[in-house]
Design a protein around this motif. Structure first.
Motif, PDB file in Angstrom:
ATOM      1  N   ASN A 429      41.373 -22.904 -34.012  1.00 19.71           N
ATOM      2  CA  ASN A 429      40.580 -21.716 -33.695  1.00 19.71           C
ATOM      3  C   ASN A 429      40.457 -20.876 -34.963  1.00 19.71           C
ATOM      4  OD1 ASN A 429      39.446 -19.356 -32.752  1.00 19.71           O
ATOM      5  ND2 ASN A 429      41.150 -18.827 -31.385  1.00 19.71           N
ATOM      6  N   ASN A 430      39.253 -20.800 -35.500  1.00 20.71           N
ATOM      7  CA  ASN A 430      39.027 -20.083 -36.751  1.00 20.71           C
ATOM      8  C   ASN A 430      38.548 -18.649 -36.524  1.00 20.71           C
ATOM      9  OD1 ASN A 430      39.476 -20.637 -39.470  1.00 20.71           O
ATOM     10  ND2 ASN A 430      37.296 -20.784 -39.936  1.00 20.71           N
ATOM     11  N   SER A 431      38.493 -18.224 -35.266  1.00 23.85           N
ATOM     12  CA  SER A 431      38.092 -16.854 -34.964  1.00 23.85           C
ATOM     13  C   SER A 431      39.329 -15.966 -34.883  1.00 23.85           C
ATOM     14  CB  SER A 431      37.333 -16.798 -33.638  1.00 23.85           C
ATOM     15  OG  SER A 431      38.230 -16.910 -32.553  1.00 23.85           O
ATOM     16  N   SER A 432      39.107 -14.677 -34.752  1.00 25.52           N
ATOM     17  CA  SER A 432      40.230 -13.742 -34.690  1.00 25.52           C
ATOM     18  C   SER A 432      40.783 -13.580 -33.286  1.00 25.52           C
ATOM     19  CB  SER A 432      39.799 -12.371 -35.233  1.00 25.52           C
ATOM     20  OG  SER A 432      38.692 -11.864 -34.480  1.00 25.52           O
ATOM     21  N   ASN A 433      40.092 -14.132 -32.274  1.00 26.42           N
ATOM     22  CA  ASN A 433      40.501 -13.974 -30.878  1.00 26.42           C
ATOM     23  C   ASN A 433      41.145 -15.242 -30.348  1.00 26.42           C
ATOM     24  OD1 ASN A 433      39.257 -11.414 -30.825  1.00 26.42           O
ATOM     25  ND2 ASN A 433      37.290 -12.350 -30.249  1.00 26.42           N
ATOM     26  N   THR A 434      42.114 -15.087 -29.451  1.00 31.61           N
ATOM     27  CA  THR A 434      42.619 -16.238 -28.705  1.00 31.61           C
ATOM     28  C   THR A 434      41.478 -16.827 -27.882  1.00 31.61           C
ATOM     29  OG1 THR A 434      44.868 -15.378 -28.559  1.00 31.61           O
ATOM     30  CG2 THR A 434      44.208 -16.969 -26.881  1.00 31.61           C
ATOM     31  N   LYS A 435      41.398 -18.151 -27.867  1.00 34.26           N
ATOM     32  CA  LYS A 435      40.328 -18.814 -27.114  1.00 34.26           C
ATOM     33  C   LYS A 435      40.898 -19.905 -26.228  1.00 34.26           C
ATOM     34  CE  LYS A 435      36.236 -17.986 -29.896  1.00 34.26           C
ATOM     35  NZ  LYS A 435      34.973 -18.578 -30.389  1.00 34.26           N
ATOM     36  N   ARG A 436      40.148 -20.194 -25.174  1.00 31.38           N
ATOM     37  CA  ARG A 436      40.438 -21.345 -24.326  1.00 31.38           C
ATOM     38  C   ARG A 436      39.191 -22.207 -24.233  1.00 31.38           C
ATOM     39  NH1 ARG A 436      44.191 -18.716 -19.476  1.00 31.38           N
ATOM     40  NH2 ARG A 436      45.909 -18.112 -20.862  1.00 31.38           N
ATOM     41  N   ARG A 437      39.413 -23.511 -24.187  1.00 32.68           N
ATOM     42  CA  ARG A 437      38.315 -24.462 -24.175  1.00 32.68           C
ATOM     43  C   ARG A 437      38.541 -25.463 -23.051  1.00 32.68           C
ATOM     44  NH1 ARG A 437      33.368 -24.758 -25.109  1.00 32.68           N
ATOM     45  NH2 ARG A 437      33.808 -23.335 -26.864  1.00 32.68           N
ATOM     46  N   ASN A 438      37.559 -25.630 -22.203  1.00 33.66           N
ATOM     47  CA  ASN A 438      37.617 -26.627 -21.137  1.00 33.66           C
ATOM     48  C   ASN A 438      37.252 -27.994 -21.692  1.00 33.66           C
ATOM     49  OD1 ASN A 438      38.220 -24.608 -19.327  1.00 33.66           O
ATOM     50  ND2 ASN A 438      36.141 -24.447 -18.510  1.00 33.66           N
ATOM     51  N   ILE A 439      38.118 -28.968 -21.483  1.00 30.76           N
ATOM     52  CA  ILE A 439      37.906 -30.318 -22.019  1.00 30.76           C
ATOM     53  C   ILE A 439      38.318 -31.357 -20.989  1.00 30.76           C
ATOM     54  CG2 ILE A 439      38.260 -29.646 -24.437  1.00 30.76           C
ATOM     55  CD1 ILE A 439      41.138 -30.779 -24.110  1.00 30.76           C
ATOM     56  N   THR A 440      37.974 -32.591 -21.257  1.00 27.13           N
ATOM     57  CA  THR A 440      38.459 -33.730 -20.486  1.00 27.13           C
ATOM     58  C   THR A 440      39.461 -34.486 -21.345  1.00 27.13           C
ATOM     59  OG1 THR A 440      36.367 -33.925 -19.284  1.00 27.13           O
ATOM     60  CG2 THR A 440      37.816 -35.854 -19.301  1.00 27.13           C
ATOM     61  N   THR A 441      40.687 -34.613 -20.865  1.00 29.81           N
ATOM     62  CA  THR A 441      41.782 -35.112 -21.702  1.00 29.81           C
ATOM     63  C   THR A 441      42.040 -36.610 -21.590  1.00 29.81           C
ATOM     64  OG1 THR A 441      43.438 -34.771 -19.971  1.00 29.81           O
ATOM     65  CG2 THR A 441      42.933 -32.887 -21.420  1.00 29.81           C
ATOM     66  N   GLY A 442      41.777 -37.205 -20.403  1.00 28.01           N
ATOM     67  CA  GLY A 442      42.232 -38.569 -20.156  1.00 28.01           C
ATOM     68  C   GLY A 442      43.622 -38.605 -19.552  1.00 28.01           C
ATOM     69  N   TRP A 443      44.271 -37.453 -19.447  1.00 21.87           N
ATOM     70  CA  TRP A 443      45.571 -37.349 -18.782  1.00 21.87           C
ATOM     71  C   TRP A 443      45.336 -36.744 -17.396  1.00 21.87           C
ATOM     72  CZ3 TRP A 443      46.730 -34.002 -23.533  1.00 21.87           C
ATOM     73  CH2 TRP A 443      46.982 -34.812 -24.655  1.00 21.87           C
ATOM     74  N   ASN A 444      45.462 -37.533 -16.366  1.00 24.47           N
ATOM     75  CA  ASN A 444      45.168 -37.068 -15.010  1.00 24.47           C
ATOM     76  C   ASN A 444      46.423 -36.505 -14.344  1.00 24.47           C
ATOM     77  OD1 ASN A 444      42.633 -38.081 -15.503  1.00 24.47           O
ATOM     78  ND2 ASN A 444      42.948 -39.964 -14.320  1.00 24.47           N
ATOM     79  N   ASN A 445      46.259 -35.306 -13.765  1.00 26.08           N
ATOM     80  CA  ASN A 445      47.336 -34.666 -13.007  1.00 26.08           C
ATOM     81  C   ASN A 445      48.646 -34.592 -13.809  1.00 26.08           C
ATOM     82  OD1 ASN A 445      45.674 -34.434 -10.608  1.00 26.08           O
ATOM     83  ND2 ASN A 445      45.964 -36.658 -10.383  1.00 26.08           N
ATOM     84  N   LYS A 446      48.518 -34.129 -15.053  1.00 21.47           N
ATOM     85  CA  LYS A 446      49.672 -34.024 -15.938  1.00 21.47           C
ATOM     86  C   LYS A 446      49.837 -32.583 -16.410  1.00 21.47           C
ATOM     87  CE  LYS A 446      50.922 -38.415 -16.390  1.00 21.47           C
ATOM     88  NZ  LYS A 446      52.296 -38.904 -16.048  1.00 21.47           N
ATOM     89  N   LYS A 447      51.076 -32.122 -16.396  1.00 20.99           N
ATOM     90  CA  LYS A 447      51.370 -30.846 -17.025  1.00 20.99           C
ATOM     91  C   LYS A 447      51.400 -31.072 -18.528  1.00 20.99           C
ATOM     92  CE  LYS A 447      54.600 -26.949 -16.801  1.00 20.99           C
ATOM     93  NZ  LYS A 447      53.556 -25.962 -16.472  1.00 20.99           N
ATOM     94  N   ILE A 448      50.740 -30.206 -19.270  1.00 24.47           N
ATOM     95  CA  ILE A 448      50.663 -30.359 -20.720  1.00 24.47           C
ATOM     96  C   ILE A 448      51.171 -29.090 -21.407  1.00 24.47           C
ATOM     97  CG2 ILE A 448      48.747 -31.984 -20.542  1.00 24.47           C
ATOM     98  CD1 ILE A 448      46.865 -29.751 -21.478  1.00 24.47           C
TER      99      ILE A 448
END
Length: 483
Positions: A429-448
């Protein structure tokens, strides 16, 4: 702009779609539903974390074990000897040390002005017996300590520009030149004595390699005499360094100063690990050199793209472009700093301090063989974070590369893992704010969780692997599954 790139070695392809979104506004850490996807409330990250020591991927890391004008003088070999065990524990498997032979500047020389290739701190010349770094005995102790800790030692080799000889009449330049190297003139060992006939031009060659350094004392590598002393004969520099001193490989300095066949012949004669300093940001030039010589190169293409993306242009889409590690992951030695780039902080050949750890997060999660710069590792503001990234490099950083999302401020990359290794997802993250991004991981039903501990935000992926991950402002995170 939303982009998805899949990289299999040299192959880059556009593929399946996905949903990705984030907000440019600051993230409320108490908000369980940023963006579009409901998230599990934040939980402590450490409990349930994988034991990364169980996921050794065999990668390894090189430490550049010096900086320009190291201090204290005459004590450097003993200084780094004491750090070897700690580096080994952090995942280092090679150290690159400065040119070990006596230079014209004697006790002040960083070794890049070689005078006597066989004086490693045991002859009184140029005003000193030890080199800037110490004595021959102390060098041997350092190498023995490294080997005892399963670390190889890489010698920095300067094969063209010589310095520190005596003055003699040079008929090919029609003037006096400093080209006389013998026991009385900068070559106290008496091995590999040289005179004007061994430098360009001479009676057999007018070749000009275009060297920027000491052009009057550029060795003629076409001569059998020079070849024998450098690499061919049993008494050569290469064989002495490898078989008697104990070096395990080579960092070839300023290879623009001699032809690629020199390196190839050296390697054919003595072997070992090798990497070339070919200072060129064009990946095609670097890849051509790999193909010509068979050795690794420092990936200046990646270095300059990180500099452009993080500093000069503030645009992370630059990280999609061609870099050597994409086509030659085993031959790309990636780095964020070295003794030259950090020599003058006012120059433009460096990555700024505020962006340095993001650059390290990139090279320590992507393919390639990463190098850590001594001063960065010794920086107490960096060291613990670097150690964690080094651990990640040697464990989770494996498998194919897939760029899940990139824009000016955000870069999200996935390593697919291999077998039982789950891989990772890097979020810069190159911005000054905390960010969240929705993605598809390939890890199903896993705590990360973020294994760099830059954030404690620890969500659970959905049935289709979808999840929102977080990176603090001007920082990074590296997610993978938990137990």
């Amino acid at each position: 702009m939303k982009k998805r790139l899949l990289i299999f070695g040299a192959m880059i392809s556009m593929g399946l779609g996905f949903n990705a979104c984030s907000s440019d506004d600051p993230v409320d850490p108490n908000d369980d539903n940023p963006g579009q996807t409901p998230e599990v409330p934040e939980t402590p990250a450490a409990p349930g974390a994988l034991n990364l020591a169980d996921y050794n991927n065999g990668s390894g890391i090189m430490m550049q074990a010096f900086y320009w004008d190291v201090e204290p003088r005459h004590q450097w070999w003993t200084t780094i000897d004491e750090k070897i065990a700690g580096w080994a524990d952090a995942g280092v498997n090679r150290i690159w040390i400065p040119p070990a032979s006596k230079g014209q500047s004697g006790g002040y020389s960083m070794g890049y002005d070689p005078s006597d290739y066989f004086d490693l701190g045991e002859y009184m010349q140029h005003g000193t017996l030890p080199t800037r770094f110490g004595t021959r005995e102390e060098l041997g102790d350092l190498i023995n300590t490294a080997h005892a800790n399963n670390i190889e030692v890489i010698a920095d080799i300067v094969l063209n520009h010589n310095s520190g000889g005596g003055l003699e009449w040079n008929p090919y330049r029609e003037k006096d030149t400093w080209t006389l190297f013998d026991e009385e003139h900068g070559n106290a060992s008496g091995k590999f004595n040289r005179n004007y006939e061994n430098f360009y031009p001479n009676s057999t060659s007018q070749y000009d390699d275009g060297s920027l350094f000491y052009e009057e004392t550029n060795l003629d590598h076409n001569q059998e005499y020079v070849q024998n002393w450098l690499w061919k004969a049993d008494y050569s520099v290469a064989n002495y360094y490898k078989n008697e001193v104990g070096f395990d490989g080579w960092r070839f300095d300023y290879v623009l100063g001699f032809e690629p066949w020199v390196v190839k012949e050296w390697m054919d004669a003595v072997g070992g690990y090798a990497v070339a300093e070919l200072w060129d940001g064009n990946p095609n030039v670097l890849e051509d050199y790999i193909e010509e010589t068979g050795i690794a190169v420092f990936d200046f293409a990646t270095f300059y793209k990180l500099d452009e993306a993080l500093d000069r242009n503030d645009d992370l889409t630059i990280l999609e472009r061609h870099m050597v590690w994409q086509n030659y992951p085993e031959k790309a030695v990636t780095f964020t700093a070295n003794h030259d780039t950090e020599k003058d902080p006012n120059e433009h050949n460096n990555i700024s301090v505020e962006n340095k750890m993001k650059a390290y997060a990139f090279i320590l999660t992507h393919p390639g063989y990463p190098t850590i710069f001594y001063l960065d590792y010794e920086n107490q503001n960096f060291q613990e974070d670097l150690k964690q990234l080094m651990l990640i490099n040697n464990s989770l950083a494996t498998g194919d590369v897939e760029i899940l999302y990139v824009d000016n401020d955000e870069y999200v990359m996935k390593r697919s893992g291999d077998g039982t290794n789950p891989g990772l997802i890097l979020y810069i993250n190159n911005s000054s704010n905390t960010k969240r991004r929705n993605i598809t991981t390939g890890w199903n039903n896993k705590k990360i969780m973020d294994y760099t501990y830059q954030t404690s935000y620890s969500p659970v992926t959905g049935d289709n692997g979808g999840v929102s991950i977080e990176a603090p402002g001007n920082s990074y995170s590296v997610y993978s599954i938990m137990e």
